[in-house]
Design a protein around this motif. Sequence first.
Motif, short mmCIF file in Angstrom:
data_model
loop_
_atom_site.label_atom_id
_atom_site.label_comp_id
_atom_site.label_asym_id
_atom_site.label_seq_id
_atom_site.Cartn_x
_atom_site.Cartn_y
_atom_site.Cartn_z
N LEU A 162 0.91 -1.19 0.18
CA LEU A 162 -0.03 0.04 0.19
C LEU A 162 0.97 0.97 -0.04
O LEU A 162 0.18 2.50 -1.16
CB LEU A 162 -0.93 -0.19 0.93
N PRO A 163 1.98 1.11 1.26
CA PRO A 163 3.10 2.43 1.30
C PRO A 163 3.33 2.53 0.24
O PRO A 163 3.88 3.70 -1.00
CB PRO A 163 3.69 2.36 2.13
N SER A 164 3.88 1.62 -1.19
CA SER A 164 4.22 1.55 -2.78
C SER A 164 3.47 1.59 -3.49
O SER A 164 4.17 2.72 -4.55
CB SER A 164 4.63 0.66 -2.82
N ILE A 165 3.04 1.62 -3.76
CA ILE A 165 1.84 2.14 -4.86
C ILE A 165 1.28 3.12 -4.54
O ILE A 165 0.08 3.91 -5.84
CB ILE A 165 0.59 0.97 -5.15
N LEU A 166 0.70 3.85 -3.54
CA LEU A 166 -0.08 5.37 -3.26
C LEU A 166 0.57 6.46 -4.30
O LEU A 166 -0.27 6.90 -5.31
CB LEU A 166 0.65 6.09 -2.21
N PRO A 167 1.83 6.48 -4.77
CA PRO A 167 1.37 7.56 -6.09
C PRO A 167 1.19 7.10 -7.27
O PRO A 167 -0.01 7.61 -8.03
CB PRO A 167 3.33 7.21 -6.53
N MET A 168 1.00 4.94 -7.74
CA MET A 168 0.47 5.00 -9.11
C MET A 168 -1.15 5.22 -8.67
O MET A 168 -2.57 5.31 -9.60
CB MET A 168 0.53 3.78 -9.19
N VAL A 169 -2.07 5.31 -7.41
CA VAL A 169 -2.90 5.43 -6.71
C VAL A 169 -3.39 6.88 -7.24
O VAL A 169 -4.68 6.84 -7.97
CB VAL A 169 -3.67 4.90 -5.42
N PHE A 170 -3.07 7.91 -6.71
CA PHE A 170 -3.17 8.98 -7.61
C PHE A 170 -3.14 8.96 -8.57
O PHE A 170 -3.90 10.06 -8.47
CB PHE A 170 -2.11 10.31 -6.31
N ALA A 171 -2.33 8.79 -9.06
CA ALA A 171 -1.48 9.26 -10.75
C ALA A 171 -3.41 8.75 -11.42
O ALA A 171 -4.06 9.31 -12.37
CB ALA A 171 -0.86 8.24 -11.23
N GLY A 172 -3.51 7.12 -10.84
CA GLY A 172 -4.80 7.10 -11.41
C GLY A 172 -6.27 8.21 -10.89
O GLY A 172 -7.65 7.92 -11.58
N MET A 173 -6.31 8.61 -9.54
CA MET A 173 -6.94 9.16 -9.74
C MET A 173 -7.26 10.41 -10.49
O MET A 173 -8.33 10.71 -10.86
CB MET A 173 -7.34 9.57 -8.25
N LYS A 174 -6.21 10.92 -10.69
CA LYS A 174 -6.23 12.31 -11.94
C LYS A 174 -6.31 11.82 -12.88
O LYS A 174 -7.19 12.14 -13.86
CB LYS A 174 -4.19 12.92 -11.61
N LEU A 175 -6.40 10.54 -13.83
CA LEU A 175 -7.03 10.28 -14.70
C LEU A 175 -8.49 9.53 -14.19
O LEU A 175 -8.90 10.36 -15.79
CB LEU A 175 -6.39 8.55 -15.12
N GLY A 176 -9.00 9.02 -13.80
CA GLY A 176 -10.31 9.02 -13.53
C GLY A 176 -11.32 10.19 -13.61
O GLY A 176 -12.27 9.93 -13.75
#
Length: 242
Positions: A162-176
């Motif tokens: 979870l801590p490692s993927i947080l940047p990708m989570v926010f990238a997905g949110m910005k796209l979403g």
Amino acid sequence: LSIGSFFVILLLWEMVSRMEWILPLFLPAPSEILSEAWIMLKTGLIFKHVFASLSRILWGFSIACIFGVMVGILIGFFSIPEAIGNPLIAATFPIPKIAILPLLILWLGIGEPSKVAVIALGVFFPMAINVYTGVKHVDPLLIKAALSLGSNRARIIKKVILPSILPMVFAGMKLGIGIALLLVVAAEMVAADAGIGFMILTAADLMQTKKLMVGLIILSLLGIFFNWLFQKLEHFFIPWKQ
């Protein structure tokens, strides 16, 4: 420079419209658009449409983020779900989500559930794909270190993945959120009695170009606001990224 260029574009736009190089019916001046927006603010009409769209966006976006993160971790970390989920995502991701709206209306009715569902479907895929990619790029040494220290899979997901993927989570949110804005307008143009998409379509049918432009500006401002919000949340939740 950014602010100056923006005002230069606005001045050129105002001049082109005022001198009728392009008829105001097709391209109203910025001052006329602002005047129309002020009238809509005073009457409260604008709030009705914005709140209706925001409600649909927030519901669909929230549902998609929750399930997108769960599915992304599941197919990224476990081999059997990956073998099952990857072909399904590859097969369904290319389908234009607005093309599914008539089917969703048939299943869920013409009310709010079908609009929320089409937004959730549109946002789910970039979220799941980004999270899956983030899981695959987690440093394997961190996972091996956690295993050697006695962590089970649930603890590895919580403390390492979870801590490692947080940047990708926010990238997905910005796209979403961009996809959510696109889909809410499309859905409201098909079946709605309120919302920014409904307002734009009605204004276009009645040749009310100023009101149409107000709707487009609102969408642009919402996009800017959500992008700013996610950047602030990213700085708060991922301070080490700085």
